[in-house]
Design an enzyme around this catalytic site. Structure first.
Site, PDB file in Angstrom:
ATOM      1  N   GLU A 176      75.433  44.975  34.171  1.00 22.45           N
ATOM      2  CA  GLU A 176      74.059  44.531  34.327  1.00 22.45           C
ATOM      3  C   GLU A 176      73.223  45.290  33.304  1.00 22.45           C
ATOM      4  O   GLU A 176      73.166  46.525  33.343  1.00 22.45           O
ATOM      5  CB  GLU A 176      73.585  44.835  35.744  1.00 22.45           C
ATOM      6  CG  GLU A 176      72.487  43.913  36.173  1.00 22.45           C
ATOM      7  CD  GLU A 176      72.182  44.061  37.657  1.00 22.45           C
ATOM      8  OE1 GLU A 176      72.569  43.184  38.416  1.00 22.45           O
ATOM      9  OE2 GLU A 176      71.584  45.068  38.031  1.00 22.45           O
ATOM     10  N   ASP A 223      60.535  48.532  40.141  1.00 26.31           N
ATOM     11  CA  ASP A 223      61.457  49.638  39.928  1.00 26.31           C
ATOM     12  C   ASP A 223      60.819  50.975  40.253  1.00 26.31           C
ATOM     13  O   ASP A 223      59.620  51.165  40.061  1.00 26.31           O
ATOM     14  CB  ASP A 223      61.938  49.636  38.470  1.00 26.31           C
ATOM     15  CG  ASP A 223      62.960  48.540  38.236  1.00 26.31           C
ATOM     16  OD1 ASP A 223      64.040  48.615  38.842  1.00 26.31           O
ATOM     17  OD2 ASP A 223      62.663  47.603  37.483  1.00 26.31           O
TER      18      ASP A 223
END
Lengths: 268, 408
Positions: free
Chosen positions: A49, A60
């Site tokens: 990823e 995030d």
């Protein structure tokens, strides 16, 4: 068959769970990324990823936010990320690569030009954090036309009706966010994850990846018993953070972490 | 490019559509972790917005706690001085807490109370929205956390202290450009993490649907009052409306009730900072392009890689790289004009109003005033301009003094 489908089929036949490390492209500098991708595959990663750096990564936590800031010092943009995938594909035509990022860089490139370029570069799937399926029709169509999987998130708060919609739009695999909160959060309740995954499996046959909160071999093993893919983000990125000036140490420490997870998952 | 509709045939109340779209703008671009919370907010707002009890509660607070209606003041001396149109100031600076922000925070806090949320969070730039949130949290007995960029914490110290006095916790944000957009990012992160007990009071017409619609609805009291006051005082509708645009909540609040009055010209004034050509500005409508930021599609300031770029304005409240999606739509269909004024011009507006009318305006509002200084002289004395004086300037005196080399 897509690389992602082939990967999950092969692992299923071997009774194994996919190990999916996340790194932000260009962290700590662009020259590290491709060698690191190869090194992660050598140490047991099945799918990579690759984070597309974005200036405002709202979903995030601080670890990945700082990682993107380091990558952005070198102006690592979406076209650079695609170049890295292209370079990775010279030696590795098998390991699926999934891009994970935010919508605006794709908006700027344009959905169709992006999907075409990503497909040519050898990208397999794209997860756009701030694009729910309701707004995603045009991008998903462009990706489908270019043999790219659109990967979507399911959260602990997602109700069954939405899950059905998400499973319909998504392909490749579904990414279950195992915790409320941002990436890098702490407490993971494996029993709750198991219950939730059983519920999701009653709705879809897509493989299920689990991310958020997996930080060591122990948590990777626990999740691997119920998931089809174990996604490890902040724990990997922290190795880069603490060795930002030392490329050899980055490779070594991430390799060791993945190898321990791989071994634990395969023997548990 | 979508075809531009005939402005006379638009039913302005049909926007946004049920998914929050104003033409191609708006929508709901949020992480899956927030979708359920957004959905329940949307449902709560839909069921309460036409509820007479909720409206009565809101109206009562606006009247007796905020002090509404705010006056529409004919600035006769300044009008004469500028030698053109008559200038009317919509005095949002006279509201409790000193700006228009309180209208929206009361609406959202009442919603939070009805939804049973005990914890509210907010982002703030200039600190006005943070103060307004801390104020209503104090009154309703809610826990309040305010995210504020480090740079803004430094340049808006009085407001930081005000929030603390009111019992709020101010969390400085050190990521990115350390201004409003980063505070918004951090508030979103908080919301995702504590989603069950938390209500996020967004301070402007940005964010995912239903925020742009909801904040507009709460702020539209400005325009409804101004329309009525104008009819009462002048016997007719104004010829032009002027308001500053950062995220654009005071502007949409003034503009929205006049959208169907297509003879009324509308001007939104962005912050040109050092000048739009220098790149050091905060004028996405004038110099940006459509993109996706903070939950909606709108005009934004980004680079060729799609990274959000740093903005600059002397005014913390306008220092934002995006803008409410309804403004993007009003720009594209030609219903509103978006212009910009520089830091220096805004300072002229600030001093002009202070010296000539005895009213110290916020630096944000000073941008609208600076544009009025250009617009009024092009109009005749029998024409009227309504300008939104969105906030008072007490919070800015340190900044202004510093620009003039004075330490207070």
């Amino acid at each position: 068959m897509s690389r992602l489908a082939a990967c999950f089929d092969k692992l299923k036949a071997e009774n194994k769970t996919a190990l999916v490390p996340y790194v932000a492209a260009g962290d700590p500098n662009p020259s590290v990324t491709v060698p690191l991708m190869h090194h992660m595959v050598e140490n047991g990663a099945n799918i990579i990823e690759l984070g597309v750096p974005f200036s405002d990564p709202m979903a995030d936590g601080p670890t990945i936010q700082l990682s993107m800031e380091r990558a952005l010092v070198h102006h690592t943009g979406l076209h650079n990320v695609l170049d890295m995938v292209k370079e990775f594909r010279i030696k590795d035509q098998e390991t699926p690569v999934v891009l994970m990022g935010y919508l605006n860089p794709i908006e700027r490139m344009g959905y169709v030009p992006f999907a075409e370029a990503a497909s040519i570069a050898g990208v397999d799937g794209v997860l756009t954090v701030d694009l729910p399926p309701e707004e995603g029709c045009d991008l998903v169509a462009a990706m489908n036309d270019n043999a790219l999987n659109g990967i979507f998130l399911i959260a602990p708060t997602t109700i069954n009706e939405r899950m059905g919609k998400i499973a319909e739009v998504g392909s490749g695999f579904l990414y279950y966010v195992s915790l409320k909160g941002v990436t890098g959060s702490n407490i993971l309740d494996v029993d709750e994850v198991a219950n939730k995954l059983a519920n999701i499996r009653s709705i879809t046959d897509l493989p299920l990846g689990v991310g958020f909160g997996i930080k060591d071999a122990e948590s990777a093993i626990a999740v691997s018993k119920v998931a089809d893919a174990v996604i490890v983000g902040s724990a990997i990125v922290k190795k880069i953070e603490s060795n930002a000036d030392n490329e050899a140490a980055i490779l070594q420490e991430i390799g060791e972490l993945l190898a321990a997870m791989r071994q634990g998952m395969d023997t548990a | 490019m979508n075809a531009i509709p005939d402005l006379h045939s638009i039913d302005w109340n049909n926007f946004p559509d049920k998914n929050g779209h104003f033409g191609q703008y708006g929508g709901c671009f949020a992480a899956e972790t927030l979708m359920e919370a957004i959905e329940s907010l949307r449902n709560a707002y839909e069921s309460l917005k036409n509820d007479p009890g909720f409206q009565a509660e809101f109206d009562k607070d606006l009247a007796h706690y905020v002090g509404r209606p705010s006056p529409l003041y004919h600035a006769e001396r300044w009008s004469r001085e500028l030698g053109g149109a008559q200038i009317y100031l919509k005095r949002e600076d006279l509201n409790h807490t000193g700006a228009h922000k309180i209208n929206n925070t009361i609406g959202q806090a009442l919603l939070a109370k009805h939804m049973g949320k005990k914890r509210i969070i907010a982002e703030t730039g200039a600190g006005q929205h943070g103060v307004a949130s801390a104020t209503i949290a104090a009154r309703l007995g809610l826990e309040c956390i305010v995210y504020m960029g480090e740079l803004d914490v430094a340049r808006q110290a009085p407001n930081v202290y005000r929030m603390k006095l009111l019992g709020a916790e101010v969390r400085p944000v050190s990521s990115g450009s350390k201004t409003l957009k980063d505070a918004l990012n951090e508030a979103m992160r908080d919301w995702v993490t504590y989603v069950d007990e938390t209500f996020y009071i967004i301070g402007t017409v940005a964010g995912p649907h239903p925020y742009p619609m909801m904040v507009r609805d709460f702020q539209s009291v400005i325009g409804r009052e101004a329309r009525e006051q104008c009819l009462t005082q002048t016997g007719r509708l104004p010829d032009a409306l002027v308001a500053c645009v950062g995220g654009g909540s005071n502007a949409i609040g003034l503009f929205h009730p006049f959208l169907a009055d297509t003879d009324v010209k509308i001007y939104g004034v962005e912050a040109a900072g050092d000048g739009v050509k220098t790149g050091r500005h905060a004028a996405p409508l004038c110099a940006g392009e459509p993109g996706v930021l903070h939950g909606n599609r709108t005009y934004i300031m980004d680079d060729s890689d799609g990274q959000i770029i740093e903005t600059h304005s002397v005014s913390a409240g306008l220092d934002y790289p995006g803008v409410g999606p309804e403004h993007s739509w009003l720009k594209d269909i030609g219903r509103a004009n978006y212009v910009s004024v520089t830091d220096d011009e805004a300072m002229e507006g600030f001093h002009g109003l202070t010296r000539i009318e005895g009213i110290i305006p916020a630096l944000e509002s000073s941008h609208a005033l600076a544009y009025v200084m250009k617009l009024a002289p092009t109009m005749s004395p029998d024409q009227n301009i309504v300008v939104n004086l969105s906030g008072r300037g007490d919070k800015d005196i340190n900044t202004v003094a510093a620009l003039e080399g004075i330490t207070l």
